[in-house]
Design an enzyme around this catalytic site. Sequence first.
Site, PDB file in Angstrom:
ATOM      1  N   HIS A 106       0.814  -1.216   0.000  1.00 27.12           N
ATOM      2  CA  HIS A 106       0.000   0.000   0.000  1.00 27.12           C
ATOM      3  C   HIS A 106       0.847   1.265   0.000  1.00 27.12           C
ATOM      4  CE1 HIS A 106      -3.910   1.705   0.027  1.00 27.12           C
ATOM      5  NE2 HIS A 106      -4.504   0.711   0.676  1.00 27.12           N
ATOM      6  N   ARG A 107       2.150   1.142   0.175  1.00 29.19           N
ATOM      7  CA  ARG A 107       3.013   2.323   0.114  1.00 29.19           C
ATOM      8  C   ARG A 107       3.258   2.765  -1.321  1.00 29.19           C
ATOM      9  NH1 ARG A 107       8.097  -0.013   3.303  1.00 29.19           N
ATOM     10  NH2 ARG A 107       7.622  -1.667   1.776  1.00 29.19           N
TER      11      ARG A 107
END
Length: 509
Positions: A480-481
Amino acid sequence: MAQVLEFKLPDLGEGLTEAEIVRWMVEVGDVVAVDQPVVEVETAKAMVEVPCPYEGVVTARFGAEGTELPVGAPLLTVAVGGPAEESRAVEAEDAEDAGDAGGGAGSDKGAGSAGSAGSAGGAGGAREVGASGGPGDRGEGSGNVLVGYGTAQAPARRRRVRPGQPVPGPGAPGRANGRERAAERADGPVPVISPLVRRLARENGLDLRDLNGSGPDGLIQRADVEYALRAAAAHARAATAATATATAATAAAAGSLAGPGPRTAPAAPAPRRPGTDIPSGVVRVPLKGVRGAVADKLSRSRREIPDATTWVDADATELMRARTAMNAAGGPKISLLALLARVCTAALARFPELNSTVDTEAREVVLLDRVHLGFAAQTDRGLMVPAVRDAHARDAESLTAEFARLTEAARTGTLTPAELTGSTFTLNNYGVFGVDGSTPILNHPEAAMLGVGRIAAKPWVHEGELAVRQVVQLSLTFDHRVCDGGTAGGFLRYVADCVEQPAVLLRTL
């Protein structure tokens, strides 16, 4: 004058710092040639045969099978120079004497068998233990035996000669007769499917020669060893229970004669390993080698990467029909995994954020310009992820051939460290296990993984009507980064569209 040289465990590449000795291929006193494999080791990446850079006589070995050695630690010492030449000449003369003695008219049945084996090799037998260093140096016995992962030709018994050792004549004491040679052949390596099986038996005190393998040609598999260990534990428990019952019956009989008395003490608990609270019958498998490396990598991935998973069901009927049409047209067969890989590379061209990694020290997302496609392969040694290099530049035929080659290498334990590293995106076909969906752990340091479930016939609304279609569940686990749900959803939706309508791919070809 002989010179003793020390051969150390070399750097095996890819940042590997240690290796475990799986099998010694030479013994002290053996004559070795330059680049002859002398030991088989297991690293965190693969099984490797280590060649010796010297020619001479092995004078010492360091480390028993199952021992872990760091890179740079001594492996063995070799005496090079005059004694090596002398030992090789003695080997050749001794092999000729053994052939003459074995072929004599007065030899018994056992000696005759040994003599025929020696004469069949002829002078080649002398060369085999000399400077040739061929595969014949690696084992004892006759016929084909399975050692580790592959099939090796096992030659007649090797003769080891130490520098300065007198050579016995054909009738001298100490020469093995036919029965002794047959016994030595019976003590040869037991065929097992992997070194893990041999190690599991050794750590639990189980003699592999007492087992009947369930694999091809009596090959002993891990299930055979585990079954034998369970049977031994059950037998021990039954013996303990029988002893306790007999003791209780004796005590009860004595109590009925002696009258009321104090109650008997409860039975002692099952024996436990010293320093632990685990019963002794429990099997403990060390996390070493490939399995240990996988465990460390998955733990690191779970600690460092904030992953998320999204999934969608797709109608794969048209994709299956397209594959059938391709294979019916002639030429090499196209695998379903290759078609899905082709879809992945097309999707990554549209969503390059998912073909990336995170540089935590620089706090940067590094977008990669090449797709090295990893794929999960389950083997007897654990989960492996070989990488198909430059998958974005390959067509379906090339992808099919490379998947087949790497899968076979993974099963036989011949993958190189380079083939097990460097992937940038992973395709996980867990549908082969008969499951629909999964939320896998990312292959650190990759940013995404596409999961493919089984393709099964299910009711589906097709063109406004209920029909039976071939349905598959696709899942995308992503870091998700590197992106948000919109990018991940767009990637997965494009993959699903290509699965449902393969013609969509024509836009990117």
